[in-house]
Motif scaffolding. Sequence first.
Motif, PDB file in Angstrom:
ATOM      1  N   GLN A   7       0.851  -1.198   0.000  1.00  0.00           N
ATOM      2  CA  GLN A   7       0.000   0.000   0.000  1.00  0.00           C
ATOM      3  C   GLN A   7       0.879   1.238   0.000  1.00  0.00           C
ATOM      4  O   GLN A   7       1.429   1.638   1.018  1.00  0.00           O
ATOM      5  N   GLY A   8       1.023   1.847  -1.151  1.00  0.00           N
ATOM      6  CA  GLY A   8       1.885   3.011  -1.294  1.00  0.00           C
ATOM      7  C   GLY A   8       2.212   3.229  -2.754  1.00  0.00           C
ATOM      8  O   GLY A   8       1.648   2.585  -3.639  1.00  0.00           O
ATOM      9  N   ASP A   9       3.127   4.156  -3.013  1.00  0.00           N
ATOM     10  CA  ASP A   9       3.557   4.477  -4.379  1.00  0.00           C
ATOM     11  C   ASP A   9       5.069   4.416  -4.476  1.00  0.00           C
ATOM     12  O   ASP A   9       5.785   4.852  -3.556  1.00  0.00           O
ATOM     13  N   HIS A  25       3.136  11.992   3.087  1.00  0.00           N
ATOM     14  CA  HIS A  25       2.412  10.889   3.705  1.00  0.00           C
ATOM     15  C   HIS A  25       3.337   9.683   3.739  1.00  0.00           C
ATOM     16  O   HIS A  25       4.072   9.422   2.776  1.00  0.00           O
ATOM     17  N   ALA A  26       3.275   8.930   4.832  1.00  0.00           N
ATOM     18  CA  ALA A  26       4.274   7.888   5.090  1.00  0.00           C
ATOM     19  C   ALA A  26       4.352   6.836   3.993  1.00  0.00           C
ATOM     20  O   ALA A  26       5.431   6.287   3.739  1.00  0.00           O
ATOM     21  N   ASP A  27       3.219   6.542   3.326  1.00  0.00           N
ATOM     22  CA  ASP A  27       3.263   5.505   2.289  1.00  0.00           C
ATOM     23  C   ASP A  27       3.883   6.010   0.988  1.00  0.00           C
ATOM     24  O   ASP A  27       3.962   5.275   0.003  1.00  0.00           O
ATOM     25  N   HIS A  28       4.353   7.253   1.002  1.00  0.00           N
ATOM     26  CA  HIS A  28       5.071   7.819  -0.140  1.00  0.00           C
ATOM     27  C   HIS A  28       6.517   8.171   0.214  1.00  0.00           C
ATOM     28  O   HIS A  28       7.386   8.110  -0.655  1.00  0.00           O
ATOM     29  N   PHE A  29       6.780   8.544   1.470  1.00  0.00           N
ATOM     30  CA  PHE A  29       8.147   8.936   1.820  1.00  0.00           C
ATOM     31  C   PHE A  29       8.812   8.019   2.841  1.00  0.00           C
ATOM     32  O   PHE A  29      10.035   8.093   3.041  1.00  0.00           O
ATOM     33  N   GLY A  30       8.058   7.127   3.501  1.00  0.00           N
ATOM     34  CA  GLY A  30       8.642   6.321   4.580  1.00  0.00           C
ATOM     35  C   GLY A  30       9.869   5.535   4.147  1.00  0.00           C
ATOM     36  O   GLY A  30      10.884   5.481   4.853  1.00  0.00           O
ATOM     37  N   GLY A  31       9.813   4.908   2.983  1.00  0.00           N
ATOM     38  CA  GLY A  31      10.941   4.125   2.491  1.00  0.00           C
ATOM     39  C   GLY A  31      12.108   4.956   2.016  1.00  0.00           C
ATOM     40  O   GLY A  31      13.208   4.423   1.787  1.00  0.00           O
ATOM     41  N   CYS A  32      11.902   6.271   1.889  1.00  0.00           N
ATOM     42  CA  CYS A  32      13.001   7.142   1.443  1.00  0.00           C
ATOM     43  C   CYS A  32      14.139   7.178   2.456  1.00  0.00           C
ATOM     44  O   CYS A  32      15.294   7.430   2.091  1.00  0.00           O
ATOM     45  N   LEU A  33      13.830   6.942   3.722  1.00  0.00           N
ATOM     46  CA  LEU A  33      14.893   6.863   4.730  1.00  0.00           C
ATOM     47  C   LEU A  33      15.874   5.753   4.380  1.00  0.00           C
ATOM     48  O   LEU A  33      17.100   5.918   4.493  1.00  0.00           O
ATOM     49  N   ASP A  34      15.349   4.612   3.944  1.00  0.00           N
ATOM     50  CA  ASP A  34      16.204   3.487   3.557  1.00  0.00           C
ATOM     51  C   ASP A  34      16.920   3.765   2.245  1.00  0.00           C
ATOM     52  O   ASP A  34      18.083   3.387   2.069  1.00  0.00           O
ATOM     53  N   VAL A  35      16.229   4.443   1.321  1.00  0.00           N
ATOM     54  CA  VAL A  35      16.854   4.802   0.039  1.00  0.00           C
ATOM     55  C   VAL A  35      18.031   5.739   0.268  1.00  0.00           C
ATOM     56  O   VAL A  35      19.121   5.549  -0.290  1.00  0.00           O
ATOM     57  N   LEU A  36      17.845   6.751   1.099  1.00  0.00           N
ATOM     58  CA  LEU A  36      18.917   7.718   1.355  1.00  0.00           C
ATOM     59  C   LEU A  36      20.083   7.095   2.111  1.00  0.00           C
ATOM     60  O   LEU A  36      21.228   7.532   1.975  1.00  0.00           O
ATOM     61  N   ALA A  37      19.805   6.068   2.904  1.00  0.00           N
ATOM     62  CA  ALA A  37      20.885   5.369   3.610  1.00  0.00           C
ATOM     63  C   ALA A  37      21.667   4.455   2.675  1.00  0.00           C
ATOM     64  O   ALA A  37      22.874   4.250   2.872  1.00  0.00           O
ATOM     65  N   ARG A  38      21.000   3.921   1.660  1.00  0.00           N
ATOM     66  CA  ARG A  38      21.617   2.941   0.764  1.00  0.00           C
ATOM     67  C   ARG A  38      22.246   3.573  -0.481  1.00  0.00           C
ATOM     68  O   ARG A  38      23.300   3.138  -0.956  1.00  0.00           O
ATOM     69  N   ILE A  43      -2.914   1.598 -11.029  1.00  0.00           N
ATOM     70  CA  ILE A  43      -3.357   1.834  -9.655  1.00  0.00           C
ATOM     71  C   ILE A  43      -2.407   1.095  -8.719  1.00  0.00           C
ATOM     72  O   ILE A  43      -2.225  -0.114  -8.836  1.00  0.00           O
ATOM     73  N   SER A  44      -1.800   1.833  -7.803  1.00  0.00           N
ATOM     74  CA  SER A  44      -0.859   1.240  -6.851  1.00  0.00           C
ATOM     75  C   SER A  44      -1.535   1.142  -5.484  1.00  0.00           C
ATOM     76  O   SER A  44      -1.736   2.152  -4.800  1.00  0.00           O
ATOM     77  N   SER A  45      -1.918  -0.073  -5.105  1.00  0.00           N
ATOM     78  CA  SER A  45      -2.539  -0.272  -3.793  1.00  0.00           C
ATOM     79  C   SER A  45      -2.220  -1.674  -3.299  1.00  0.00           C
ATOM     80  O   SER A  45      -2.008  -2.594  -4.095  1.00  0.00           O
ATOM     81  N   GLY A  46      -2.164  -1.819  -1.992  1.00  0.00           N
ATOM     82  CA  GLY A  46      -1.824  -3.106  -1.403  1.00  0.00           C
ATOM     83  C   GLY A  46      -3.018  -4.038  -1.344  1.00  0.00           C
ATOM     84  O   GLY A  46      -4.136  -3.615  -1.020  1.00  0.00           O
ATOM     85  N   GLU A  47      -2.806  -5.298  -1.631  1.00  0.00           N
ATOM     86  CA  GLU A  47      -3.890  -6.277  -1.597  1.00  0.00           C
ATOM     87  C   GLU A  47      -4.483  -6.362  -0.188  1.00  0.00           C
ATOM     88  O   GLU A  47      -3.763  -6.471   0.805  1.00  0.00           O
ATOM     89  N   GLY A  48      -5.813  -6.285  -0.088  1.00  0.00           N
ATOM     90  CA  GLY A  48      -6.481  -6.387   1.196  1.00  0.00           C
ATOM     91  C   GLY A  48      -6.236  -5.221   2.131  1.00  0.00           C
ATOM     92  O   GLY A  48      -6.383  -5.361   3.348  1.00  0.00           O
ATOM     93  N   ASN A  49      -5.879  -4.041   1.590  1.00  0.00           N
ATOM     94  CA  ASN A  49      -5.577  -2.894   2.449  1.00  0.00           C
ATOM     95  C   ASN A  49      -6.821  -2.422   3.196  1.00  0.00           C
ATOM     96  O   ASN A  49      -7.963  -2.634   2.763  1.00  0.00           O
ATOM     97  N   SER A  50      -6.612  -1.773   4.334  1.00  0.00           N
ATOM     98  CA  SER A  50      -7.712  -1.381   5.226  1.00  0.00           C
ATOM     99  C   SER A  50      -8.543  -0.230   4.684  1.00  0.00           C
ATOM    100  O   SER A  50      -9.626   0.063   5.208  1.00  0.00           O
ATOM    101  N   TYR A  51      -8.052   0.444   3.628  1.00  0.00           N
ATOM    102  CA  TYR A  51      -8.778   1.582   3.061  1.00  0.00           C
ATOM    103  C   TYR A  51      -9.808   1.163   2.012  1.00  0.00           C
ATOM    104  O   TYR A  51     -10.619   1.978   1.583  1.00  0.00           O
TER     105      TYR A  51
END
Length: 228
Positions: A7-9, A55-68, A214-222
């Motif tokens: 669930q994210g982009d 929003h976290a589902d768009h930038f949360g993984g950027c922390l790992d990207v910037l570290a790597r 459409i980018s969405s996670g299977e069975g997401n709560s939304y």
Amino acid sequence: AFMDIGQGDAAILKFPNGQTMLVDCGKDASILSALGRNLPWSKRDLDYLVITHPHADHFGGCLDVLARFKVHHIYVNGYAGDHGQLFESFNSAIKNEIRVDGAENIILSASESLEIGSTTIRFIYPDHDLGKDPRIPASQAPLDINDTSVVLKVSYGTQDILLTGDMEKPLENYLIQKDRHILGAEIFKAGHHGSDSSSGEEFIGAVQPKFCIISSGEGNSYGHPHGS
């Protein structure tokens, strides 16, 4: 490549001159395995990173990207609202990337274009300084962080891709009124994970896409994507 990160982009663009652009990073470290499936194992740098909105589902993984990865140019929307500890950590990671690796941090505050390897990137929105006023110009709709999303159009030859972050109908309507002709694209990344608050009929009529992603996670709560 529109990457499978739940669930994210997250989308990775690979240009004819060998440069790369990552648009959003999903919500967590799953972005690294997704990038591993789409980039050479030895690659340790990214030329461009675009974060559409905080929003976290768009930038949360950027922390790992910037570290790597060593990132050369980082584009953000400039929205200055309070988003909690995760967003503060993200901003600290950007500052570290600037200090250690010399990254350039660009705050988008006007419509502009970028030429990369015979490809044109048009940043359609924001078209004003969101740090001073995050609202859609002249709109009566209440502020929604989704409608601070960076909207960009990628043009290569006769093909166009429209990337919309979590854009919803108020911003769609504004862009239609401003210049509907610039919105046309063969490939359309639907706003807000296929939510019924996005992809209005008039907007789709302006884009006239042949393919919709459409980018969405299977069975997401939304419940994304919503039914018609």
